[in-house]
Write a protein that holds these residues in place. Sequence first.
Motif, mmCIF file in Angstrom:
data_model
loop_
_atom_site.group_PDB
_atom_site.id
_atom_site.type_symbol
_atom_site.label_atom_id
_atom_site.label_comp_id
_atom_site.label_asym_id
_atom_site.label_seq_id
_atom_site.Cartn_x
_atom_site.Cartn_y
_atom_site.Cartn_z
ATOM 1 N N THR A 541 110.088 71.685 25.626
ATOM 2 C CA THR A 541 109.777 72.947 26.277
ATOM 3 C C THR A 541 108.263 73.148 26.252
ATOM 4 O O THR A 541 107.640 73.008 25.213
ATOM 5 C CB THR A 541 110.469 74.108 25.542
ATOM 6 O OG1 THR A 541 111.866 73.848 25.498
ATOM 7 C CG2 THR A 541 110.219 75.423 26.251
ATOM 8 N N HIS A 542 107.691 73.451 27.425
ATOM 9 C CA HIS A 542 106.242 73.649 27.504
ATOM 10 C C HIS A 542 105.930 75.109 27.835
ATOM 11 O O HIS A 542 106.358 75.601 28.874
ATOM 12 C CB HIS A 542 105.632 72.745 28.577
ATOM 13 C CG HIS A 542 105.894 71.294 28.341
ATOM 14 N ND1 HIS A 542 105.214 70.552 27.400
ATOM 15 C CD2 HIS A 542 106.794 70.446 28.897
ATOM 16 C CE1 HIS A 542 105.668 69.315 27.399
ATOM 17 N NE2 HIS A 542 106.632 69.222 28.294
ATOM 18 N N PRO A 543 105.192 75.783 26.982
ATOM 19 C CA PRO A 543 104.758 77.153 27.286
ATOM 20 C C PRO A 543 103.523 77.112 28.186
ATOM 21 O O PRO A 543 102.421 76.825 27.725
ATOM 22 C CB PRO A 543 104.435 77.729 25.900
ATOM 23 C CG PRO A 543 104.119 76.540 25.044
ATOM 24 C CD PRO A 543 104.792 75.341 25.642
ATOM 25 N N HIS A 590 97.270 75.481 31.615
ATOM 26 C CA HIS A 590 97.652 74.418 30.665
ATOM 27 C C HIS A 590 98.878 74.773 29.852
ATOM 28 O O HIS A 590 99.290 75.929 29.775
ATOM 29 C CB HIS A 590 96.475 74.136 29.706
ATOM 30 C CG HIS A 590 96.049 75.330 28.894
ATOM 31 N ND1 HIS A 590 96.570 75.610 27.655
ATOM 32 C CD2 HIS A 590 95.155 76.324 29.145
ATOM 33 C CE1 HIS A 590 96.009 76.710 27.177
ATOM 34 N NE2 HIS A 590 95.152 77.172 28.064
ATOM 35 N N CYS A 591 99.435 73.741 29.264
ATOM 36 C CA CYS A 591 100.470 73.926 28.241
ATOM 37 C C CYS A 591 99.781 74.509 27.015
ATOM 38 O O CYS A 591 98.698 74.069 26.639
ATOM 39 C CB CYS A 591 101.112 72.592 27.902
ATOM 40 S SG CYS A 591 102.306 72.713 26.543
ATOM 41 N N HIS A 592 100.411 75.514 26.394
ATOM 42 C CA HIS A 592 99.771 76.130 25.231
ATOM 43 C C HIS A 592 100.102 75.429 23.919
ATOM 44 O O HIS A 592 99.691 75.890 22.849
ATOM 45 C CB HIS A 592 100.087 77.621 25.143
ATOM 46 C CG HIS A 592 98.896 78.438 24.752
ATOM 47 N ND1 HIS A 592 98.432 78.490 23.446
ATOM 48 C CD2 HIS A 592 98.035 79.175 25.479
ATOM 49 C CE1 HIS A 592 97.354 79.250 23.409
ATOM 50 N NE2 HIS A 592 97.090 79.675 24.624
ATOM 51 N N LEU A 593 100.855 74.336 23.963
ATOM 52 C CA LEU A 593 100.946 73.507 22.756
ATOM 53 C C LEU A 593 99.594 72.810 22.644
ATOM 54 O O LEU A 593 99.193 72.066 23.538
ATOM 55 C CB LEU A 593 102.099 72.503 22.864
ATOM 56 C CG LEU A 593 103.484 73.145 23.010
ATOM 57 C CD1 LEU A 593 104.558 72.079 23.201
ATOM 58 C CD2 LEU A 593 103.816 74.007 21.795
ATOM 59 N N LEU A 594 98.889 73.080 21.572
ATOM 60 C CA LEU A 594 97.479 72.679 21.477
ATOM 61 C C LEU A 594 97.288 71.190 21.719
ATOM 62 O O LEU A 594 96.378 70.777 22.440
ATOM 63 C CB LEU A 594 96.939 73.075 20.095
ATOM 64 C CG LEU A 594 95.462 72.814 19.841
ATOM 65 C CD1 LEU A 594 94.583 73.648 20.753
ATOM 66 C CD2 LEU A 594 95.112 73.102 18.381
ATOM 67 N N LEU A 595 98.175 70.387 21.140
ATOM 68 C CA LEU A 595 97.989 68.942 21.274
ATOM 69 C C LEU A 595 98.433 68.439 22.642
ATOM 70 O O LEU A 595 97.946 67.412 23.109
ATOM 71 C CB LEU A 595 98.723 68.200 20.152
ATOM 72 C CG LEU A 595 98.263 68.560 18.733
ATOM 73 C CD1 LEU A 595 98.965 67.687 17.696
ATOM 74 C CD2 LEU A 595 96.751 68.438 18.579
ATOM 75 N N HIS A 596 99.361 69.140 23.294
ATOM 76 C CA HIS A 596 99.713 68.764 24.667
ATOM 77 C C HIS A 596 98.528 69.043 25.601
ATOM 78 O O HIS A 596 98.215 68.256 26.487
ATOM 79 C CB HIS A 596 100.936 69.541 25.158
ATOM 80 C CG HIS A 596 102.214 69.118 24.512
ATOM 81 N ND1 HIS A 596 103.447 69.449 25.008
ATOM 82 C CD2 HIS A 596 102.455 68.375 23.408
ATOM 83 C CE1 HIS A 596 104.392 68.938 24.237
ATOM 84 N NE2 HIS A 596 103.808 68.293 23.247
ATOM 85 N N MET A 597 97.897 70.202 25.363
ATOM 86 C CA MET A 597 96.719 70.521 26.164
ATOM 87 C C MET A 597 95.641 69.465 25.935
ATOM 88 O O MET A 597 95.075 68.926 26.882
ATOM 89 C CB MET A 597 96.198 71.908 25.765
ATOM 90 C CG MET A 597 94.910 72.297 26.463
ATOM 91 S SD MET A 597 94.393 73.982 26.104
ATOM 92 C CE MET A 597 93.672 73.782 24.483
ATOM 93 N N GLY A 600 96.186 66.189 27.641
ATOM 94 C CA GLY A 600 96.086 66.075 29.087
ATOM 95 C C GLY A 600 96.879 67.038 29.937
ATOM 96 O O GLY A 600 96.719 67.050 31.154
ATOM 97 N N MET A 601 97.770 67.851 29.339
ATOM 98 C CA MET A 601 98.546 68.775 30.169
ATOM 99 C C MET A 601 97.697 70.022 30.435
ATOM 100 O O MET A 601 97.868 71.085 29.831
ATOM 101 C CB MET A 601 99.879 69.136 29.508
ATOM 102 C CG MET A 601 100.895 69.714 30.486
ATOM 103 S SD MET A 601 102.485 70.121 29.765
ATOM 104 C CE MET A 601 103.337 68.559 29.870
ATOM 105 N N PHE A 602 96.745 69.850 31.320
ATOM 106 C CA PHE A 602 95.693 70.838 31.583
ATOM 107 C C PHE A 602 95.174 70.587 32.985
ATOM 108 O O PHE A 602 94.911 69.453 33.359
ATOM 109 C CB PHE A 602 94.579 70.638 30.543
ATOM 110 C CG PHE A 602 93.475 71.667 30.561
ATOM 111 C CD1 PHE A 602 93.357 72.591 29.539
ATOM 112 C CD2 PHE A 602 92.523 71.689 31.576
ATOM 113 C CE1 PHE A 602 92.321 73.525 29.529
ATOM 114 C CE2 PHE A 602 91.494 72.621 31.574
ATOM 115 C CZ PHE A 602 91.393 73.540 30.541
HETATM 116 CU CU CU Z 1 103.492 71.044 26.383
#
Ligand code: CU
Length: 608
Positions: A541-543, A590-597, A600-602
């Motif tokens: 799940t991506h916030p 961006h995704c608010h999961l810090l490490l996803h951001m 690259g999910m930005f």
């Molecule tokens: Cu994410």
Amino acid sequence: MSTRRNFLTMPNLPRRRFLRGLAAGGVLMGLSPWLKPEWAHAADTATGSAPVLTGTEFDLTIAETPVNFTGTPRMATTINGSIPGPVLRWRQGDTVTLRVTNRLAVDTSIHWHGILLPFQMDGVPGISFPGIRPGETFTYRFRVVQSGTYWYHSHSGMQEQTGMYGAVIIDPPGKDPIHADREYVVQLSDWTDEHPMRVLSKLKMQSDYYNFNQPTTAEFFRDVSQDGVSAALAKRRMWNQMRMNPTDLADISAYSYTYLMNGVTPAGNWTGLFRPGEKVRLRFINSGAMTFFDVRIPGLKMTVVQADGQNVDPVTVDEIRLGVAETYDVIVTPKDDAYTIFAQSMDRTGHALGTLAVRAGMTAAVPAMDKPEPLTMGDMMGDMGGGTGGMDHSAAQGRASAAGGGTPGAAAHGGMAMDHSQHAIGGGMAMGAGTVRVRHAKSEYGPSVDMRVDTPRTNLDDPGIGLRNNGRRVLTYAELHTIGGPLDKRKAEREIELHLTGNMERYSWSFDGLEFGRSTPVHFRHGEQLRVILVNDTMMTHPMHMHGMWSELESPDGRFQVRKHTINVQPAQRVSFLVTADALGRWAWHCHLLLHMDAGMFREIVVA
Ligand SMILES: [Cu+2]
């Protein structure tokens, strides 16, 4: 499933330590001054009750200060020396001035999450402004055009993970339509003693490093007894072929994290006082870097009155999932002496907790943590004909593609109903009645993507993995209705579809298979009304947080649902929301999961 796990030597940490933390929380106590390490001569970090700053002029100083949440002293990144940072109380209509001074050795920034403002004030280095250099003071100044519960955090490096966040409360002009006798901010977060970059490099080497919920032999034999040998084998083979793991619920678990409530460990037991019969407003904020929290207060119903700062039609529930960066205001009316505020992590490895009580020092029973629930085929495949919940393990054949793996069809032994029209779509959207087909961008066929969902589900009435059928009344997006309806009554002139993508083996995350560094900005025309469609082609799940503009979530049949700044997109889910592109400039999305951001999910949005 993940056989790599077996090659590792499992660290044998005392589990209680990392689940509970120290009672003393962030305060370093009992160390003689000459025994303190060199860095600890600075004043210790205050936790538990962030100072409340009001007015229109604010001075905030960013610095490294010492904390000790687990028995191991560490340095945190703090705002005015506390975790969380000060609660900033503004009034809608005021112009606020915030002078932020950087006392770190590296650049810093503050982003005002969910706040509508000129893009130069948004605080994202490289997009809004250059960032705040060491020794420099940056002055933010903007008019406050909204009210509600929000928060702020660093947008530089990993500073948010190391303590740099605080609450923003904006009072409406005149009387607040939400009546309460008293109120508390309940800010949830996750703390790690590890250096966040070390956490990231571990995940890059092995994406399930912190996942201790791996399927066990016992579970395999339980499947055998329930479904028979061949089905159990097929299920296991299917997950293997897809190189997926049905327990991949969180990248970082309590193995590394200590979960905090208002900067206090569970052992420290943050407490909010009340008098019996009072209406108490709790402003829940998920300021975790990577943790979804499921919050409940056993013995109390919570009436949700606000989501992401916007007042909603009240809905009374037992439990709320807070995606990272979401906020929910609830009203509770406690009568007994003490209640536990229980916030378990989505992967069920740990929890934050605190107490509502009539006197300090009281506690109430702490519930057992729920068992982690494995992801289902519905979470992977999306819409499987059943409509809601994706609890059906069958009928997966040909309905999802997993790059590098075989088809998951080995597990199929059930209905393949393609035609179901309970979520009929009208209004000329690119969706027929029934199953929604998606188009994958060319850039999705590359090494950055290890999974694509062809028939995502669109329902918003699924509380998400771990909360289905738990006997409690759990809030879903389908129940959230912003009071007053949409801000902009126009129909969308244009649609933009983007897919949330990733490759778990590489721990890379992206939009449409393009990490931020390989992407170009998304262009919005100034003033246009847009429909944004997000399809989650991953198993997490991506916030999703769009800066500068509201995201007005639509129901599956295209009606206005709720205005938000952060929208959770569940695995294999498709959501759509309207955006009024009324904010000129450059914005982060961006995704608010810090490490996803970070991985690259930005994307950058340019409104011009
Ligand atoms: Cu994410």
